[in-house]
Design a protein around this motif. Structure first.
Motif, PDB file in Angstrom:
ATOM      1  N   GLU A 162       0.818  -1.207   0.000  1.00  0.00           N
ATOM      2  CA  GLU A 162       0.000   0.000   0.000  1.00  0.00           C
ATOM      3  C   GLU A 162       0.856   1.263   0.000  1.00  0.00           C
ATOM      4  O   GLU A 162       0.421   2.323  -0.475  1.00  0.00           O
ATOM      5  N   LEU A 163       2.077   1.168   0.502  1.00  0.00           N
ATOM      6  CA  LEU A 163       3.000   2.310   0.504  1.00  0.00           C
ATOM      7  C   LEU A 163       3.790   2.422  -0.792  1.00  0.00           C
ATOM      8  O   LEU A 163       4.604   3.343  -0.953  1.00  0.00           O
ATOM      9  N   GLY A 164       3.563   1.490  -1.713  1.00  0.00           N
ATOM     10  CA  GLY A 164       4.288   1.518  -2.975  1.00  0.00           C
ATOM     11  C   GLY A 164       5.672   0.931  -2.906  1.00  0.00           C
ATOM     12  O   GLY A 164       6.464   1.074  -3.852  1.00  0.00           O
ATOM     13  N   ARG A 165       5.999   0.256  -1.806  1.00  0.00           N
ATOM     14  CA  ARG A 165       7.313  -0.377  -1.673  1.00  0.00           C
ATOM     15  C   ARG A 165       7.220  -1.806  -2.215  1.00  0.00           C
ATOM     16  O   ARG A 165       7.275  -2.793  -1.476  1.00  0.00           O
ATOM     17  N   HIS A 166       7.044  -1.902  -3.499  1.00  0.00           N
ATOM     18  CA  HIS A 166       6.705  -3.177  -4.114  1.00  0.00           C
ATOM     19  C   HIS A 166       7.830  -4.203  -4.013  1.00  0.00           C
ATOM     20  O   HIS A 166       7.568  -5.392  -3.808  1.00  0.00           O
ATOM     21  N   ASP A 167       9.062  -3.770  -4.159  1.00  0.00           N
ATOM     22  CA  ASP A 167      10.175  -4.711  -4.059  1.00  0.00           C
ATOM     23  C   ASP A 167      10.279  -5.287  -2.647  1.00  0.00           C
ATOM     24  O   ASP A 167      10.521  -6.488  -2.465  1.00  0.00           O
ATOM     25  N   GLU A 168      10.103  -4.423  -1.628  1.00  0.00           N
ATOM     26  CA  GLU A 168      10.143  -4.896  -0.244  1.00  0.00           C
ATOM     27  C   GLU A 168       8.999  -5.872   0.017  1.00  0.00           C
ATOM     28  O   GLU A 168       9.184  -6.906   0.677  1.00  0.00           O
ATOM     29  N   ALA A 169       7.822  -5.537  -0.477  1.00  0.00           N
ATOM     30  CA  ALA A 169       6.665  -6.418  -0.277  1.00  0.00           C
ATOM     31  C   ALA A 169       6.902  -7.765  -0.947  1.00  0.00           C
ATOM     32  O   ALA A 169       6.597  -8.821  -0.373  1.00  0.00           O
ATOM     33  N   PHE A 170       7.447  -7.730  -2.156  1.00  0.00           N
ATOM     34  CA  PHE A 170       7.707  -8.979  -2.866  1.00  0.00           C
ATOM     35  C   PHE A 170       8.682  -9.847  -2.070  1.00  0.00           C
ATOM     36  O   PHE A 170       8.495 -11.073  -1.955  1.00  0.00           O
ATOM     37  N   ALA A 171       9.702  -9.238  -1.505  1.00  0.00           N
ATOM     38  CA  ALA A 171      10.662  -9.990  -0.694  1.00  0.00           C
ATOM     39  C   ALA A 171       9.999 -10.563   0.555  1.00  0.00           C
ATOM     40  O   ALA A 171      10.267 -11.708   0.954  1.00  0.00           O
ATOM     41  N   THR A 172       9.120  -9.786   1.187  1.00  0.00           N
ATOM     42  CA  THR A 172       8.415 -10.251   2.389  1.00  0.00           C
ATOM     43  C   THR A 172       7.561 -11.479   2.083  1.00  0.00           C
ATOM     44  O   THR A 172       7.616 -12.496   2.786  1.00  0.00           O
ATOM     45  N   PHE A 173       6.759 -11.399   1.026  1.00  0.00           N
ATOM     46  CA  PHE A 173       5.869 -12.517   0.696  1.00  0.00           C
ATOM     47  C   PHE A 173       6.652 -13.728   0.192  1.00  0.00           C
ATOM     48  O   PHE A 173       6.254 -14.867   0.436  1.00  0.00           O
TER      49      PHE A 173
END
Length: 533
Positions: free
Chosen positions: A246-257
């Motif tokens: 939701e914050l637009g930190r897509h690379d971080e989110a991808f790494a988290t998931f």
């Protein structure tokens, strides 16, 4: 309350099967307890009793419905979330949620201390089981409900020990759950964490409040406080991934998931939610050859759990990639499972138009408009606007397996009622058509199509009404939709007749020949071909 939903609930009746012993697969709904003395200062115990008893039952292997699942259902039904309900109402809600038992209870606080009473109701027969009661000091709140859970679960052993939480922190946590305004929710939940910083359930509840307010930075900061050793660590990291997206930190989110996906021991439903969100991350950031496409992850999610949201995301991803055939297949699957999904109809319309199926595309656009005002065309705009952006659907938690969610059960139940109502209108429209009462027949047939958009026979009869009225162009469109919904000999022959009457003999011949392929013994198809020649 939506009329169809109201009629469905009002029509629920208890079955006559005999009561039996509870099995591990049975579901138990614990509803808020009644405050017998109606004392405002103790109102929080109404919800606290339901939460503690459900926790204790789940710890003993009983499939008690989670609070978040119960709240979703109550909100769908427009019932008060934390208030005592009538016996008839709780039985109906239990039936709707697929529960075998509903547990109701009451409490009383007086000079002698706290007394809590509970009894279960067998949903199948509506039979009230004997009451179970426990008593103690108010400070023994956890112990009282632990004893209740043990007795209701027939002394089944508890798996693990309960995490100690100060009573004051727990009270603020419950008050935060039931508070009506976001401001009050924040105040109580922050007070709970101030008294007990390791209260991870309160952290997750605070994440929900911040997320609902759109404050994703605060939401992310809250769940980062959940330690790796916590039993709620996986849920907290999943929530953090949602905040990162939701914050637009897509690379971080991808790494988290990706990290969550690689962990061993995760339940299949949990893995499906993670895969879905990986697909959403790829939609938002654009896939790379190394990371894979959004469709790759979403296909894996739907293989585990064919949830309509996952199916929509997969079709949407294909549509954004320009893969019309992939989009058509999965979006049709999504709308078959959830016919009132306006976004799915809108994206399906765009995919159909790109594939050259203009008649079906117009039908899907019209359905999207009927279902949502957002798809009303703006003044001066052209038909077939590009695929809207930002429609992808995030999974928001791991707590409830999506395949068993109460709101999904309810939606399916309402859809069943809609299909039954559609069948009623189709049958009446058929009788009126046979009596040549075309105006009245058309009203019922259109109602049947509204309730069940892919009812092939309804579209076929609409086409035949147009044929009889001399509206051959309208007949062709209706009959094409009928054949798209389900290919039948009758549909092919009716379309051949419509083409023939509109002066398009080659198209009529093609349809009649196709009918003959479907049924080589069709004398009507043979007669129609002979007439064309």
């Amino acid at each position: 309350m939506h009329r169809a939903l109201f009629l469905f609930i009002a029509g629920l009746v208890a079955a006559g099967a005999p009561a039996g012993a509870q099995t591990p697969d049975d579901r138990v709904l614990v509803v808020p307890f009644e405050n017998l003395r109606q004392e405002p200062q103790h109102h929080w115990l109404t919800e606290a009793s339901a939460v503690l008893l459900a926790d204790g039952l789940r710890a003993r292997g009983v499939g008690a419905v989670t609070r978040s699942e119960r709240v979703r259902m109550f909100e769908h039904l427009q019932l008060p979330v934390s208030a005592a309900l009538s016996r008839a109402t709780v039985i109906k809600v239990g039936q709707l949620m697929g529960a075998s038992e509903v547990i109701v209870g009451s409490f009383q606080v007086d000079e002698a201390g706290l007394t809590v009473r509970a009894h279960s109701i067998r949903v199948d027969v509506g039979r009230l089981q004997p009451e179970v009661a426990e008593h103690g000091e108010i400070g023994e709140l956890f112990e009282i409900h632990e004893r209740l859970a043990r007795r209701i679960a027939r002394d089944a052993p508890r798996a693990g020990s309960a995490q100690p939480v100060p009573l004051g922190a727990f009270e603020n946590y419950i008050k935060g759950l039931v508070a009506e305004s976001p401001g009050s929710q924040l105040t109580f939940l922050e007070a709970a964490l101030e008294e007990h910083p390791d209260f991870d359930r309160a952290r997750l509840a605070l994440w929900v409040v911040h997320t609902d307010r759109g404050d994703h930075e605060a939401a992310l900061a809250v769940v980062r406080g959940v330690g790796a050793e916590s039993t709620l660590s996986r849920r907290a990291r999943f929530a953090g991934g949602v905040s990162q997206l939701e914050l637009g930190r897509h690379d971080e989110a991808f790494a988290t998931f990706t990290e969550l996906l690689d962990e061993n021991g995760a339940e299949l439903a949990s893995r499906a939610a993670v895969l879905n969100n990986l697909g959403v991350a790829q939609i938002r950031r654009g896939h790379t050859a190394r990371a894979g496409s959004a469709a790759y992850y979403l296909t894996r999610a739907t293989d585990i759990d064919p949830d309509p949201d996952y199916l929509f995301n997969l079709g949407y991803a294909y549509a954004l990639e320009g893969n019309a055939q992939g989009a058509l297949y999965w979006l049709r699957e999504a709308v078959r499972r959830q016919p009132a999904d306006a976004d799915a109809h809108a994206v399906l319309a765009a995919a159909l138009k790109s594939a050259g199926n203009t008649v079906e595309a117009a039908r899907e656009r019209e359905l999207a408009r009927q279902l949502s005002a957002r798809y009303e065309p703006a003044a001066g705009s052209s038909e077939g606007a590009p695929i809207p952006s930002g429609l992808e659907r995030l999974g928001m938690d791991l707590e409830v397996p999506r395949a068993f969610r109460a709101d999904r059960v309810m939606v399916n139940a309402v859809q069943r009622e809609q299909r039954e109502l559609a069948s009623f209108h189709l049958e009446r429209g058929r009788r009126l058509y046979e009596k040549e009462q075309d105006r009245e027949a058309m009203a019922d047939l259109r109602r049947a199509v509204y309730l069940s958009p892919y009812q092939a026979e309804a579209h076929l009869l609409i086409g035949r009404v147009h044929l009889r009225s001399g509206r051959f162009g309208d007949a062709v469109e209706a009959l094409k939709i009928s054949l798209w919904s389900e290919e039948t000999v009758a549909g092919r022959l009716a379309l051949a007749e419509a083409y023939l009457k509109s002066g398009n003999a080659p198209a009529a011949r093609t349809e009649a020949e196709r009918a003959l392929v479907l049924d080589p013994g069709s004398t009507e198809a043979q007669r129609l071909l002979a007439g064309i020649r």
